[in-house]
Design a protein around this motif. Structure first.
Motif, mmCIF file in Angstrom:
data_model
loop_
_atom_site.group_PDB
_atom_site.id
_atom_site.type_symbol
_atom_site.label_atom_id
_atom_site.label_comp_id
_atom_site.label_asym_id
_atom_site.label_seq_id
_atom_site.Cartn_x
_atom_site.Cartn_y
_atom_site.Cartn_z
ATOM 1 N N ASP A 61 0.810 -1.221 0.000
ATOM 2 C CA ASP A 61 0.000 0.000 0.000
ATOM 3 C C ASP A 61 0.844 1.272 0.000
ATOM 4 O O ASP A 61 0.327 2.369 0.138
ATOM 5 C CB ASP A 61 -0.965 0.004 1.184
ATOM 6 C CG ASP A 61 -0.264 -0.086 2.535
ATOM 7 O OD1 ASP A 61 0.906 -0.521 2.577
ATOM 8 O OD2 ASP A 61 -0.881 0.263 3.546
ATOM 9 N N VAL A 62 2.149 1.125 -0.168
ATOM 10 C CA VAL A 62 3.054 2.276 -0.182
ATOM 11 C C VAL A 62 3.189 2.789 -1.617
ATOM 12 O O VAL A 62 3.356 2.002 -2.543
ATOM 13 C CB VAL A 62 4.446 1.878 0.372
ATOM 14 C CG1 VAL A 62 5.415 3.038 0.300
ATOM 15 C CG2 VAL A 62 4.313 1.366 1.805
ATOM 16 N N PRO A 63 3.112 4.095 -1.826
ATOM 17 C CA PRO A 63 3.301 4.638 -3.183
ATOM 18 C C PRO A 63 4.663 4.247 -3.761
ATOM 19 O O PRO A 63 5.685 4.257 -3.062
ATOM 20 C CB PRO A 63 3.209 6.156 -2.982
ATOM 21 C CG PRO A 63 2.366 6.314 -1.755
ATOM 22 C CD PRO A 63 2.755 5.155 -0.873
ATOM 23 N N SER A 64 4.667 3.910 -5.036
ATOM 24 C CA SER A 64 5.900 3.500 -5.734
ATOM 25 C C SER A 64 7.011 4.514 -5.545
ATOM 26 O O SER A 64 8.172 4.152 -5.341
ATOM 27 C CB SER A 64 5.634 3.333 -7.233
ATOM 28 O OG SER A 64 4.744 2.297 -7.463
ATOM 29 N N ARG A 65 6.663 5.776 -5.638
ATOM 30 C CA ARG A 65 7.657 6.853 -5.529
ATOM 31 C C ARG A 65 8.427 6.769 -4.214
ATOM 32 O O ARG A 65 9.616 7.036 -4.150
ATOM 33 C CB ARG A 65 6.946 8.199 -5.672
ATOM 34 C CG ARG A 65 7.776 9.411 -5.342
ATOM 35 C CD ARG A 65 8.888 9.599 -6.368
ATOM 36 N NE ARG A 65 9.610 10.822 -6.124
ATOM 37 C CZ ARG A 65 10.766 10.883 -5.449
ATOM 38 N NH1 ARG A 65 11.295 9.802 -4.962
ATOM 39 N NH2 ARG A 65 11.374 12.022 -5.274
#
Length: 163
Positions: A61-65
């Motif tokens: 659930d962590v943004p790729s960036r």
């Protein structure tokens, strides 16, 4: 998905990915593998498929960036001898988010007197709503690809793999 930049460690270069939608996509299993496997190899760490899926359940659930930024930051760390655990990667992602937000602080405008809220009269009642400068900042945060902070809490249960 497009290549956002190139990062090097261990004498190799690796592509970083970003979506065409402002980088808001959460990391996929394949993206996480592409970012973490070369890093694990540089530390001579075992990172087999079951371990990869376990890490993914924590980072899904962590943004790729932010995963990208955490990998770049870890690659610059002098003296790192052990491959970080999944919760440590999550912590690195949170730290990366704070660094990115600190470099792009909220700049309130005159419309809200620095509060992020504007007062209005509606139907004889005084109400407040978010001001234009606050909404502009939220758009900037979205473009930066750091997303909201909901993922900073415990990892989601029952996350399905997205290749």
């Amino acid at each position: 998905i497009a290549v956002m930049g190139i990062v090097g460690w261990g004498g190799e270069t690796h592509a970083l990915w970003a979506t065409g939608e402002g980088g808001l996509a959460v990391v996929t299993l394949d993206e996480m593998r592409a970012m973490l496997i070369p890093f694990a190899l540089s530390l001579r760490a075992d990172f087999d498929p079951p371990t990869q899926r376990a890490y993914y359940r924590v980072l899904a659930d962590v943004p790729s960036r932010l995963v990208q930024a955490a990998v770049v930051d870890a690659g610059r760390e002098i003296g790192l001898k052990f491959f970080p655990t999944a919760p440590e990667w999550r912590g690195r992602c949170a730290a990366a988010r704070q660094q990115i937000l600190a470099a792009h602080p909220y700049q309130p405008g005159a419309c809200c007197h620095g509060t992020g809220w504007v007062e209005m009269e509606q139907g004889g009642e005084r109400r407040v709503s978010r001001c234009a400068c606050y909404h502009a900042y939220q758009q900037q945060v979205a473009v930066l690809g750091v997303g909201g902070a909901a993922w900073l809490t415990a990892p989601r249960e029952g996350v399905k793999e997205r290749a």
